[in-house]
Design an enzyme around this catalytic site. Structure first.
Site, PDB file in Angstrom:
ATOM      1  CG  HIS A  39      22.918  23.540 -15.834  1.00  0.00           C
ATOM      2  ND1 HIS A  39      24.167  23.109 -15.464  1.00  0.00           N
ATOM      3  CD2 HIS A  39      22.325  22.477 -16.434  1.00  0.00           C
ATOM      4  CE1 HIS A  39      24.325  21.842 -15.846  1.00  0.00           C
ATOM      5  NE2 HIS A  39      23.224  21.436 -16.430  1.00  0.00           N
ATOM      6  CE  LYS A  55      -4.577   0.785   0.411  1.00  0.00           C
ATOM      7  NZ  LYS A  55      -5.567  -0.040  -0.302  1.00  0.00           N
ATOM      8  CB  THR A  79      -3.230  -3.208  -0.273  1.00  0.00           C
ATOM      9  OG1 THR A  79      -4.439  -2.804  -0.898  1.00  0.00           O
ATOM     10  CG2 THR A  79      -2.436  -4.099  -1.202  1.00  0.00           C
TER      11      THR A  79
END
Lengths: 282, 282, 282, 282
Positions: free
Chosen positions: B246, B11, B56
Site C-alpha cells: 500500500h 543441502k 549433504t
C-alpha cells in the site's frame, strides 16, 4: 480455456501489541497476525466483480476490534476466534485461516527484583500458530515455534554413510551439532490447555535434543519428534525442520597448533536441510 | 504407534559463481542452489542406520563437480542435470529435487561503451527454478522469479466491495498499485527454449500489469496470468503472488495543503496478500 | 560531575513516494528520509524540560509538507530545503541534518515499448545524500550511493605482500575481484548540477574499476577515487568502501577435474574491508 | 594534487565458536570478529606496492590462531590480545583495532534440570566491544550491547513540547515507551573486571529505564546514562542510542469500542532517533 485455480487473499503483518493491566502488574503480548480467506471468488478475479470481496483493510480492522473484545489469552484461542468470526460472518467464504507469530516479552528482572510494568524481549524464538476453519469441517490448530538456535558439544557422530566418487567428508564421532530448529505440531481437537502443552512439548524437544546419542541429524530429529508425541497425547503429529548449521573445525596445523575440538567456524551457508514429519498411527 | 511421515533432506545455499571465458568477452552466472532427496530413509531416521544416506556434503560437491562439466546455459537445464544425476546414481532415492535462485549480472556499460569483462549486478529480481524428478514419473520444471517491485500510477480503482460494520476503507478510482511480485510457471515437457520463454512470459506479465484497467489486485493478477498463458503455449499454469504494498495518500489538509495524488507513504506492513494459480484447462 | 555530551535527536525512516504527473508521462521518486537536530537541549535531557523540543512527529510532518510544496527534483535539493527550514524556523537549533536514501524506479520497458505510467524498481543500488547545516557555517552536501555490486574477471592480482608465520594465502595474478561498493563525495558549494555530477562520477568510478590493472583492492580503490576527482572538479573528496567479497576457486582435483578459473564459491563472510578517503589538496 | 586521506583495511565477519571443555561441563562462546589496521599505506594505495600489506587472510588466520592459544575469557580481553599482537608484530602499523560481537549461549534448562553440554541461544541482545591501540597511546576499551528491546507500560509522558504550525501530535501522560537500545561505555584503563562491570552497568540501565518517571525519551536516556556512570566508577562515559519504537494506540471508536490503552500497533517506521553521550567531568 484459461481458468482460475487455487487462490486466497488476506492481510499480512497486522501487528498487535496488547497490554493487560491489573493493579499491581501488567502483561504485554506482541502478535504479528496474518488472516486469509478462500472461497468462490472467480467473478472477482475474472470479471472484476468486487461484491463478494471483504477488503483486506476490513480484515485488518477485524483483527484490532476482536483483539479489544477478546478474552483469549493464547495465540491459539485468538486465531480460532478470528477464523470463526470470518467464517460465521462471510457466507461467501469456504475456508478462513489465521497465522500468528508471537514475540515474547518478560518482566525486567535484576538484583533489585522484578519490575512489574517494564519488559524485555525474551529471546529470539518466535512462537507460532496456524488455524484453519473450512466450512465443511472442524477447526484445525497447528502450533509451533521458529528460530530456536540450539547446539550440543557431545554425543554427535556421523559415520557409516554411503560414499560415492564425489564424497570427501570424513567420518566423525565427535562433532558439534547445531541447528536453528522450527517445529509445528497438530492438535487433536481444539479444547486444549495450549500453554501447558507448548511448555511440555518444547521442554521435551529440548531434553531429547540434549540427551540423544546422535548418529545423524535425521535420527535426532526423529527421536525428538517421537518424544514429543509420547509426552503430548493431545497432538497427532509434529513436523520438525532442523537445518544443520555446520561448525567446521579450524585446521591450525600449519601454525604448529593442535585443535582438539576447541575452535570452530560457525557457518550459515551452505547448510544441510533436514525435515520430517513424525506421527502417531492408530 | 509412532512412525516417520513425509521427509526429505538435502543441502541449501550452495553458492556457485560460473565464469564463461571467451576470447574477447566473459559472462558470469551466480546461482544459489538447493538440492534434496526423498526416498525410503526410515531406518536412518528410526534406527540411525546411515548406509543409505548420501551426505549433504557430497551433494554440495556434486553441485560443484557438475557445474564444472555441465554445458547447461540455463538454471532450468542445470537443475535438471542435478536431479537426473542423483536419481540415476542413487537407487535408494525415490525423488530428487533442485531449486536454483539466479542473481543476474550484466556487463558494465557507460558512455565509454561496454566493458566485456566487468560486471554489475542487474537489479533485484531473482530468477528461480524448481525441478523435481520422481522415479515413477516425468521431470517437472517450474520457472519463475521473485522480488519484482512494480508500480503503476493510473488505471487502478477499488470500489463496489462488500462492506460490513468494521469497514472503514473509502472507495477509490485512482490509487497507486504497487506490488513485489513473485511468479512460478509450469512447463509442459522439458524440451524448451527456457530463455526465450522466460523473456516472453516476463514481458507479457509486465505489459499486462501496466495496461490493465484494474478493478482489484485480484483482477489484475488474473489478467496477467491469463496473458502469460496465452503468450506461452509451452506452460500449463502460472502461480502469482502479488502482495498489495500500500501507498497511502498523505492527508495535508491540517497544513492548508491539498494533495491531488502527489505525496504518498509507501508501507511494508500491513499489506494485502493476494495469490492465485491460473491454468489452462483442456 | 556527570554531564550531557554530544547529542542529537530526530526522525528516521520517513518514507515518501512522490508522483510527478504530466499529461502523457508520470515519474515516481521513492525517498527514505532521516532528519535530525543538534543544539542546546541540556535542560531537556537533564531536567525533562520539553519547551525547546520540536517533536519528532512534527519533523515527520515537515518532511511531508515540504515534499508537497517543494520544487526540488533531486535528493540533494530536497535535503537542503529540509535542513534550511529547520535551521531558519527553530532558533534553539545549532545544526540541522538530513539524509535521504533514494530507491530508483524506471518506466517499464518491453518490446511493446515504454509504459509511461508504470514502473519497475531499477536495480539494487541506493542513491544517498547527507546534508548538514550548522548555524555558524555553510551547508555541506555529501552525495553517494550504497549497495553497488560489481565484479571483474580479469586484471586483478594480489602478490608481493608481507608474509608472516601465520600467512597461508597463495599469491595470485588472476583472481575475481568483487565488491559491494559504497561511495560518498563532498561538494564544494551547493550550487551544482547534482544529477549530471552523479552520473559523471558514477560512470567514472565504474570505468576505473573495470579498466584498472589491479595489484590490490587498495590500489583499485585509490585509482577509482582519483579518477572521480579528476572528472568532477565540483567535489573535493570522495570516500570509498570496498569490502572484498571473495570468490574462492573450487578445488576439483579430488574428482579428477581441473578448474581453470571457471567455478567459484562467492562468499559473504569473512570478507576483506578496505576503505579510504581520496581528496584534492590545494 | 590528489592524495590519500584517512584509510584502513582489515577483515570483517570472522566467526569463531570456542568450546571450553571441562570434565562435567562445557561452555561455548560465539564471536563475530572484525580487525583493522591503520598506518602509512600510501605506497600501497597509490603505487600498488604491497610490501607493507599484511593480507586480510592472514589477519583472519591470526584470529583463529590466537583464539586457540588465548586464555581470554571475555571479548574485551580477546580483542585486546588481537590489537596488541598486530601492533607488536607489524612495525608499519600505527593503530590496530578490533571489534567483537558476541552471541550468548546458555545451557539448556528444563524441569529435568540443566544440560551441561547442550545450549540454547540466549536472547537477541548482542554484546559488543571495540578496542583500539594507537602506537602513541594507551589501549582504549569500549564495551556495550546492541539489540536490547525494552518496553514500559507506565511512567511515560510527553507534553509541554514546542508546537509550530506543522505540529499535530497530542500531548500524552500515559503512553507506551519502547526502544531497541544500544549502549557503549568507555573504560578508564584496561585492568578491569569486565564481566562484573557489564552485569552491573546493564542491570543499572534496565533498573533506571524501568523506574524512571519519563518526561521524554531524552530525559530517560540521560537518567539511564547517569545511573550507569554512578554505578560504575571504572567508566568515563556512556553513549546510548534509543530509537523511539512507537506503539500507536488503535482508534476503535468507529466500531463503538473504547481503547483505554489496551490495544496498540507497534511500528518500526518511522521512528524517533534519540542518541546522546553522558560523561563524567572532573
Amino acid at each position: 480455456m484459461i481458468t482460475l485455480g487455487e487462490n486466497q487473499y488476506g492481510k499480512s503483518r497486522v501487528r498487535v501489541m496488547k497490554v493487560e493491566r491489573s493493579d499491581g502488574r501488567h502483561e504485554v503480548f506482541e502478535w504479528n497476525v496474518e488472516v486469509w480467506l478462500k472461497g468462490d471468488f472467480t467473478r472477482c478475479f475474472e470479471d472484476g466483480d468486487n461484491s463478494r470481496i471483504l477488503p483486506t483493510d476490513t480484515m485488518k480492522n477485524t483483527v484490532y476490534s476482536l483483539a479489544r473484545s477478546s478474552r483469549a489469552s493464547t495465540i491459539e484461542e485468538f486465531a480460532t476466534e478470528l477464523v470463526t468470526y470470518f467464517l460465521m460472518n462471510q457466507s461467501q467464504v469456504e475456508e478462513a485461516g489465521a497465522s500468528i507469530r508471537s514475540t515474547r516479552w518478560k518482566h525486567i528482572f535484576t538484583d533489585t527484583g522484578e519490575h512489574s510494568m517494564a519488559f524485555i524481549q525474551d529471546g529470539s524464538v518466535i512462537e507460532t500458530v496456524t488455524v484453519t476453519y473450512p466450512r465443511t469441517g472442524p477447526v484445525s490448530v497447528t502450533s509451533g515455534f521458529t528460530g530456536m538456535a540450539i547446539l550440543k558439544t557431545v554425543k554427535s557422530s556421523f559415520a557409516g554413510y554411503l560414499k560415492d566418487k564425489l564424497t570427501t567428508l570424513k567420518e566423525t564421532h565427535d562433532r558439534l551439532l547445531g541447528t536453528l530448529a522450527s517445529a509445528a505440531w497438530v492438535y487433536v481437537g481444539t479444547d486444549q490447555d495450549f500453554v501447558a502443552a507448548r511448555v511440555r512439548i518444547t521442554n521435551t524437544l529440548l531434553d531429547a535434543f540434549a540427551e540423544h546419542d546422535s548418529m545423524s541429524v535425521q535420527q535426532t530429529l526423529f527421536a525428538m519428534g517421537k518424544a514429543a508425541l509420547e509426552a503430548a497425547p493431545e497432538i497427532s503429529e509434529i513436523r520438525l525442520q532442523m537445518p544443520n548449521k555446520h561448525c567446521n573445525l579450524v585446521d591450525l596445523s600449519a601454525f604448529g597448533q593442535d585443535n582438539p575440538n576447541h575452535i570452530f567456524v560457525p557457518t550459515d551457508e551452505p547448510h544441510g536441510s533436514i525435515e520430517a514429519c513424525v506421527r502417531r498411527e492408530n
